[in-house]
Design a protein around this motif. Structure first.
Motif, PDB file in Angstrom:
ATOM      1  N   ASP A   3      -8.354  36.300  -6.219  1.00  0.00           N
ATOM      2  CA  ASP A   3      -9.656  36.419  -5.580  1.00  0.00           C
ATOM      3  C   ASP A   3     -10.122  35.021  -4.971  1.00  0.00           C
ATOM      4  OD1 ASP A   3     -10.343  35.029  -7.995  1.00  0.00           O
ATOM      5  OD2 ASP A   3     -12.003  36.354  -8.685  1.00  0.00           O
ATOM      6  N   ASP A   4     -11.320  34.832  -4.781  1.00  0.00           N
ATOM      7  CA  ASP A   4     -11.753  33.593  -3.980  1.00  0.00           C
ATOM      8  C   ASP A   4     -11.665  32.342  -5.128  1.00  0.00           C
ATOM      9  OD1 ASP A   4     -12.035  34.764  -1.432  1.00  0.00           O
ATOM     10  OD2 ASP A   4     -14.107  35.146  -1.803  1.00  0.00           O
ATOM     11  N   ASN A   5     -11.727  32.711  -6.449  1.00  0.00           N
ATOM     12  CA  ASN A   5     -11.713  31.584  -7.430  1.00  0.00           C
ATOM     13  C   ASN A   5     -10.412  31.227  -7.929  1.00  0.00           C
ATOM     14  OD1 ASN A   5     -14.536  31.239  -7.243  1.00  0.00           O
ATOM     15  ND2 ASN A   5     -14.712  33.062  -8.964  1.00  0.00           N
ATOM     16  N   GLY A   6      -9.496  32.149  -7.239  1.00  0.00           N
ATOM     17  CA  GLY A   6      -8.165  31.837  -7.768  1.00  0.00           C
ATOM     18  C   GLY A   6      -7.619  32.629  -8.940  1.00  0.00           C
ATOM     19  N   GLN A   7      -8.469  33.763  -9.451  1.00  0.00           N
ATOM     20  CA  GLN A   7      -7.972  34.448 -10.732  1.00  0.00           C
ATOM     21  C   GLN A   7      -7.455  35.940 -10.016  1.00  0.00           C
ATOM     22  OE1 GLN A   7      -9.124  33.728 -13.810  1.00  0.00           O
ATOM     23  NE2 GLN A   7      -9.827  31.637 -12.781  1.00  0.00           N
ATOM     24  N   TYR A   8      -6.427  36.006 -10.869  1.00  0.00           N
ATOM     25  CA  TYR A   8      -5.685  37.385 -10.589  1.00  0.00           C
ATOM     26  C   TYR A   8      -6.451  38.605 -10.666  1.00  0.00           C
ATOM     27  CZ  TYR A   8      -1.951  40.986 -11.245  1.00  0.00           C
ATOM     28  OH  TYR A   8      -1.236  42.191 -10.896  1.00  0.00           O
ATOM     29  N   ILE A   9      -6.333  39.428  -9.648  1.00  0.00           N
ATOM     30  CA  ILE A   9      -6.976  40.699  -9.346  1.00  0.00           C
ATOM     31  C   ILE A   9      -6.145  41.490 -10.077  1.00  0.00           C
ATOM     32  CG2 ILE A   9      -7.935  42.336  -8.175  1.00  0.00           C
ATOM     33  CD1 ILE A   9      -8.372  39.779  -5.899  1.00  0.00           C
ATOM     34  N   TYR A  10      -6.638  42.494 -10.973  1.00  0.00           N
ATOM     35  CA  TYR A  10      -5.879  43.392 -11.556  1.00  0.00           C
ATOM     36  C   TYR A  10      -5.891  44.720 -10.823  1.00  0.00           C
ATOM     37  CZ  TYR A  10      -5.317  40.495 -15.996  1.00  0.00           C
ATOM     38  OH  TYR A  10      -5.018  39.702 -16.725  1.00  0.00           O
ATOM     39  N   SER A  59      -5.375  49.637 -14.228  1.00  0.00           N
ATOM     40  CA  SER A  59      -4.533  48.887 -15.041  1.00  0.00           C
ATOM     41  C   SER A  59      -5.014  48.761 -16.368  1.00  0.00           C
ATOM     42  CB  SER A  59      -3.866  47.723 -14.523  1.00  0.00           C
ATOM     43  OG  SER A  59      -4.836  46.737 -14.534  1.00  0.00           O
ATOM     44  N   GLY A  60      -4.267  48.555 -17.369  1.00  0.00           N
ATOM     45  CA  GLY A  60      -4.813  48.296 -18.730  1.00  0.00           C
ATOM     46  C   GLY A  60      -4.911  49.491 -19.527  1.00  0.00           C
ATOM     47  N   PHE A  61      -5.788  49.482 -20.677  1.00  0.00           N
ATOM     48  CA  PHE A  61      -5.738  50.626 -21.392  1.00  0.00           C
ATOM     49  C   PHE A  61      -6.880  50.639 -22.288  1.00  0.00           C
ATOM     50  CE2 PHE A  61      -3.400  47.596 -23.902  1.00  0.00           C
ATOM     51  CZ  PHE A  61      -4.192  47.428 -25.172  1.00  0.00           C
ATOM     52  N   SER A  80     -13.264  58.407 -30.609  1.00  0.00           N
ATOM     53  CA  SER A  80     -14.139  57.225 -30.709  1.00  0.00           C
ATOM     54  C   SER A  80     -15.154  57.128 -29.564  1.00  0.00           C
ATOM     55  CB  SER A  80     -13.447  55.854 -31.005  1.00  0.00           C
ATOM     56  OG  SER A  80     -14.642  54.864 -30.800  1.00  0.00           O
ATOM     57  N   PRO A  81     -16.605  57.055 -29.930  1.00  0.00           N
ATOM     58  CA  PRO A  81     -17.321  56.878 -28.777  1.00  0.00           C
ATOM     59  C   PRO A  81     -17.410  55.679 -28.118  1.00  0.00           C
ATOM     60  CG  PRO A  81     -18.428  56.810 -31.022  1.00  0.00           C
ATOM     61  CD  PRO A  81     -17.051  56.977 -31.378  1.00  0.00           C
ATOM     62  N   TRP A  82     -17.015  54.661 -28.658  1.00  0.00           N
ATOM     63  CA  TRP A  82     -16.546  53.545 -28.039  1.00  0.00           C
ATOM     64  C   TRP A  82     -15.668  53.416 -27.022  1.00  0.00           C
ATOM     65  CZ3 TRP A  82     -20.598  50.360 -29.470  1.00  0.00           C
ATOM     66  CH2 TRP A  82     -21.292  50.496 -30.539  1.00  0.00           C
ATOM     67  N   LYS A  83     -15.840  52.969 -25.806  1.00  0.00           N
ATOM     68  CA  LYS A  83     -14.836  52.913 -24.780  1.00  0.00           C
ATOM     69  C   LYS A  83     -15.011  51.534 -24.312  1.00  0.00           C
ATOM     70  CE  LYS A  83     -14.486  57.455 -24.848  1.00  0.00           C
ATOM     71  NZ  LYS A  83     -13.222  57.911 -25.460  1.00  0.00           N
ATOM     72  N   VAL A  84     -13.744  50.600 -24.745  1.00  0.00           N
ATOM     73  CA  VAL A  84     -13.589  49.413 -24.377  1.00  0.00           C
ATOM     74  C   VAL A  84     -12.266  49.319 -23.569  1.00  0.00           C
ATOM     75  CG1 VAL A  84     -13.309  47.120 -25.366  1.00  0.00           C
ATOM     76  CG2 VAL A  84     -14.790  48.630 -26.447  1.00  0.00           C
ATOM     77  N   LYS A  85     -12.493  49.007 -22.283  1.00  0.00           N
ATOM     78  CA  LYS A  85     -10.963  48.881 -21.548  1.00  0.00           C
ATOM     79  C   LYS A  85     -10.458  47.274 -21.691  1.00  0.00           C
ATOM     80  CE  LYS A  85      -8.733  50.468 -17.676  1.00  0.00           C
ATOM     81  NZ  LYS A  85      -8.169  51.665 -17.385  1.00  0.00           N
ATOM     82  N   VAL A  86      -9.341  47.159 -21.805  1.00  0.00           N
ATOM     83  CA  VAL A  86      -8.591  46.057 -22.019  1.00  0.00           C
ATOM     84  C   VAL A  86      -7.609  45.964 -20.938  1.00  0.00           C
ATOM     85  CG1 VAL A  86      -7.011  44.657 -23.436  1.00  0.00           C
ATOM     86  CG2 VAL A  86      -8.947  46.070 -24.751  1.00  0.00           C
ATOM     87  N   SER A  87      -7.593  44.891 -20.188  1.00  0.00           N
ATOM     88  CA  SER A  87      -6.408  44.722 -18.925  1.00  0.00           C
ATOM     89  C   SER A  87      -5.466  44.143 -19.496  1.00  0.00           C
ATOM     90  CB  SER A  87      -7.236  43.947 -17.972  1.00  0.00           C
ATOM     91  OG  SER A  87      -8.189  44.583 -17.244  1.00  0.00           O
TER      92      SER A  87
END
Length: 93
Positions: A63-70, A74-76, A86-93
């Motif tokens: 991106d414009d800050n030099g950070q990788y765009i996933y 992607s992720g799980f 589980s009612p908790w939904k946390v996406k990890v890249s």
């Protein structure tokens, strides 16, 4: 006359435990630096792009800050791996 031991007396007392300062083995840090420099000189050590080169990259990977765009999707979901109900939904890249 000075009080204390002379260097020869200390060598005699210590025997083989006397350090030969001209023949010391290199420390772990010195060895790591030496091997890294040798690998860089041969071109074997991988170099990573700088933030400036990532910002100037036009491939769309960064991106414009030099950070990788996933990539999309992607992720799980960590909680689904542990407990699919589980009612908790946390996406990890």
């Amino acid at each position: 006359m000075s009080n204390g031991y002379t260097e020869e007396m200390i060598k005699e007392i210590l025997g083989t435990a006397w350090l030969d300062k001209d023949n010391l083995p290199e420390s772990g840090n010195v060895m790591r630096r030496r091997k890294g420099n040798e690998m860089r000189a041969k071109g074997e050590k991988k170099t990573y792009p700088s933030k400036e080169s990532r910002i100037a990259d036009t491939s769309g990977i960064f991106d414009d800050n030099g950070q990788y765009i996933y990539p999309q999707g992607s992720g799980f979901n960590y909680m689904e791996k542990i407990d699919p109900n589980s009612p908790w939904k946390v996406k990890v890249s």
